[in-house]
Scaffold this active site. Sequence first.
Site, short mmCIF file in Angstrom:
data_model
loop_
_atom_site.label_atom_id
_atom_site.label_comp_id
_atom_site.label_asym_id
_atom_site.label_seq_id
_atom_site.Cartn_x
_atom_site.Cartn_y
_atom_site.Cartn_z
N PRO A 136 0.83 -1.21 0.00
CA PRO A 136 0.00 0.00 0.00
C PRO A 136 0.86 1.26 0.00
CG PRO A 136 -0.74 -1.56 1.67
CD PRO A 136 0.58 -2.06 1.18
N ASP A 176 10.68 0.72 3.34
CA ASP A 176 11.74 -0.06 2.68
C ASP A 176 12.59 -0.75 3.74
OD1 ASP A 176 10.92 0.60 0.22
OD2 ASP A 176 12.55 1.99 -0.25
N ASP A 211 25.54 -29.92 0.33
CA ASP A 211 26.28 -29.33 1.45
C ASP A 211 25.49 -29.44 2.74
OD1 ASP A 211 28.47 -27.60 2.56
OD2 ASP A 211 26.81 -26.20 2.82
N ALA A 217 30.71 -32.43 5.40
CA ALA A 217 31.76 -31.72 4.67
C ALA A 217 31.23 -30.38 4.18
CB ALA A 217 32.23 -32.58 3.50
N TYR A 262 32.65 -38.39 -18.15
CA TYR A 262 32.53 -37.25 -19.07
C TYR A 262 33.71 -37.17 -20.05
CZ TYR A 262 28.52 -35.19 -16.70
OH TYR A 262 27.26 -34.95 -16.20
N ARG A 283 47.96 -30.83 -5.54
CA ARG A 283 47.37 -31.18 -4.24
C ARG A 283 48.44 -31.78 -3.34
NH1 ARG A 283 44.15 -30.43 -0.30
NH2 ARG A 283 42.16 -31.51 -0.12
N HIS A 329 34.79 -19.02 3.46
CA HIS A 329 34.72 -18.70 4.88
C HIS A 329 33.57 -17.74 5.15
CE1 HIS A 329 39.30 -19.69 5.23
NE2 HIS A 329 38.54 -20.77 5.32
N ALA A 357 52.14 0.82 6.02
CA ALA A 357 52.53 0.83 7.43
C ALA A 357 53.94 0.28 7.65
CB ALA A 357 51.53 0.02 8.25
N VAL A 384 54.78 -6.83 2.04
CA VAL A 384 53.59 -7.31 1.33
C VAL A 384 53.98 -7.69 -0.09
CG1 VAL A 384 51.26 -6.74 0.57
CG2 VAL A 384 52.13 -5.80 2.72
#
Length: 1092
Positions: A109, A216, A257, A262, A364, A379, A751, A773, A777
Amino acid sequence: MSAKAISEKTGKEFVYKYICTSAPVQNRFYCASVTTETDWDRLIQEHPWLSTMRLVVKPDQLIKRRGKLGLVGINLDLQGVQEWVKAHIMKETSVGKAKGVLKNFLIEPFVPHAQEEEFYVCIYATREGDHVLFHHEGGVEVGDVDAKAQRLMVPVDDKLSEDQVREQLLLHVPDNQKEVLSNFIVGLFNLYEDLYFTYLEINPLVVTQDGVYILDMAAKIDATADYICKAKWGDVEFPPPFGREAYPEEAYIADLDAKSGASLKLTLLNPRGRIWTMVAGGGASVVYSDTICDLGGVDELANYGEYSGAPSEQQTYDYAKTILSLMTREKHPQGKVLIIGGSIANFTNVAATFKGIVRAIKDYQGPLKEHEVTIFVRRGGPNYQEGLRVMGEVGKTTGIPIHVFGTETHMTAIVGMALGHRPIPNQPPMDAHTANFLLNASNSAVTPAATRTASFSEPRTSNDVTPAKKSKAGLPAAKATTLFRKHTKAIVWGMQTRAVQGMLDFDYVCSREEPSVAAMVYPFTGDHKQKFYWGHKEILLPVYKNMADAMKKHPEVDVLISFASLRSAFDSTVEAMQYPQIHTIAIIAEGIPEAQTRRLIKMADEKGVTIIGPATVGGIKPGCFKIGNTGGMLDNILASKLYRPGSVAYVSRSGGMSNELNNIISRTTDGVYEGVAIGGDRYPGSTFMDHVLRYQDTPGVKMIVVLGEIGGTEEYRICQGIREGRITKPVVCWCIGTCATMFASEVQFGHAGACANQASETAVAKNQALRDAGAYVPKSFDELGDVIRTVYDELVANGTIVPAQEVPPPTVPMDYSWARELGLIRKPASFMTSICDERGQELIYAGMPITEVFKEEMGLGGVLGLLWFQRRLPRYACQFIEMCLMVTADHGPAVSGAHNTIVCARAGKDLISSLTSGLLTIGDRFGGALDAAAKQFSKAFDSGMLPMEFVNKMKKDGKLIMGIGHRVKSINNPDMRVQILKDFVKQHFPSTQLLDYALDVEKITTSKKPNLILNVDGFIGVAFVDLLRTCGGFTRDEADEFVEIGALNGIFVLGRSMGFIGHYLDQKRLKQGLYRHPWDDISYVLPEHMSM
């Protein structure tokens, strides 16, 4: 992830249903959704107010600032709304960098109001508490609310009061509106807490004389709290960010999941892209995406995803086939690449997960070759060498180009190879196999001296304990600088025997005098002892049902390692913090609601307890202590030299990436002094800065490595510490997630905390701030190892680090189960089976998955055919088996088996005992004549003996013909069970030679005595022989073997068991007492010699 955005309609429905306030909230539930499939007539029927009120319409697709974008239709009638929707639906729209199609709309409305009646309110969560923002001028032009709004922070576990709202938030609100607003805001805050919101914004919130209107709204809820809020939430749908479609494959993986312990994640970015990834680990998946984007592949990156937490072979297969299916739907002129990458696993059996991927590649292989797919694999982790071997083999057998690399190759080097930025080596160097580390190559089993456990760069001291600083009265307790030491003892919560054995093996190679695990706590069993290995020797560790007993009996313990589930981790951690002896708690579980984690953090800060986790693998201090599965198995412990301390300490969010750091640091420096993975949640129990300051104050640490991540602002505290001189040791830092700023729409990484809510939380901004700083890096993760090596070499050159001489660790015998997994030994199995396999994701009967059994509607007869006869029998054979079970199910209470069952049941025995009592009566005299009848008739028929000759021979030999004769039924009173079976067999069996022979015998025997009929046992016996011989599924020898080994009697045993159980239940239901046989039915006689 935890915080997930919900649609405006869902958020408003939550508020309308559950807000508790005296403020009159108007237009409750006056909201209607419109999609491409909406039937307007039905919608109007369900929402009659649509025809009578002025309306507002807008897209409901997580689009910010819709008003400024002209995406709100205001003050329209129903026809105007329909025209507005028609003009916008399925139209492509740009919102910032994102382009998407409008397809979901919300109608509400229209609320006439003045500008001064618009307000702004927002509640959002931070580590310390929940912030409430309020501004007295809401609406489209609200501007920078962070700068303008009044704000109030409600600490964790505190409540918000109306007085606080009035005094701190409503400073510029007219007095006549303060009461309504303060009451509403308090009610909204309570709802926010009760329903586990993490973000809730209303703009504008309109307050008129009639009441409160929510115009909203934008909101996020903590999806991990589903098990708590399910009753109120119901089934919540989480829409994708605008500009990214919701694909059914994403929903399929999300469902996998949800059903798995896992982690399985999939986000499609560009289904037409040529670069696809299948990465193991939440942190590693971000690093691979970063590297692809850094090398110019952002526009061709097709997906983001990860699998971790030791998924089963079947789960990995389902995940892999989904990705392979997606990437082989549309060809690319340059062909496609698939990057199967990952860090060094801590506990996942790489070979086992690769089996699932290999299955998918084989399935496949045609489409993969057709689409010119090249696969790159890297791996490490438990049994990775076997996994890589299998992956290499499938490349050779299928003809698909597969390039395979292990831990000797930098984690992201394969990205450069895949994108053509670096050459592909012909024969990459291979690290030694797992077995080379665990099997002693020499004859010496002497444990090296404990001196090697001192730091490589500092003199060894008698005590490496740094006591916790005493706190002043009224202040939170100070936390210890040293969390783990040579004699640290821990209690493990949960029956995690593999993790505990890994800790004990680590202790042994570190030359600890005693195991680091003092006891285990597992509430689901009674107190007992659990067997483990200490080197070559077996030892017993106590397992307690409750924590109080464990703490009381082991006062030396100061660490708790909690493997409790996400549902019980909060309560068990709270309980552990009641014991002052506990200084450190590691919480492994992923998916703990953020509100609970924040309460744990507050409690830990008050008690001086350091929490590592949640959602972590733990941490490791070489030469001293390791948490659970940290560092992986012994091969990685030894390869990364984690059995003795080095000079470099690190802190990471990711567990898998922490193991990768172990590898990188061991290859570029003298090794790790200590490493901690704080966990991937938004609010880890301890922060980067907590551990960086510990390392700064630890003399043995000479340089610090931090692997940061997109999301949060914790890295800025490190910048501040460097600038202020609190951190003076060299810090090498890299924040992963730099790819996020290149994506058109928001992507939630693996994560929960890996999501930037503002520009300062992006990885790019944090890397630049760290660089400014004074931290070291690198330009990318690819160069992280080079920067670490450069800083280390400088410290060696100036004498800060003096590398010590390497001393080999003691060898640890390999576990039998792991040696077998590696293929180093073999042993004859104790059992063999060929009918059933329950080891995989799906139960298999004689090679047939259980889902296929039901899909084919095989019925009980079909299952019996698979399990007994190892064949898929014809439909008529299955029906005949089921008919046999039906007709043999029962024959009244008078027969010996039923009688025994009833007597046993009335004696108070249980179902199993009563059933067994009845079954023991089955033999040649009762029910067990099927095999004997089949054998006798088959032998006579096969030898060519005429029916009359057979009868005469049996009479001459003084033997009964099995299957002939009945106490009650006769030729004049036929057994209808036999008649039913006979009609079916004659109609459906291809041949009935033996049955016809038996019926001829019956004609002879009944001519002598009418009750010498072919009884039901005999009929089933001979008919089954005909079935086995003529159905086409068995050779003659196989058919005869089944008769010989007693398969046919099994039909009667199985069928009659149903009747015996029925009699047992009947007696219990009738509550019949102990049975005693009446005297008048017993003939009492004297012994024969006395009666004469």
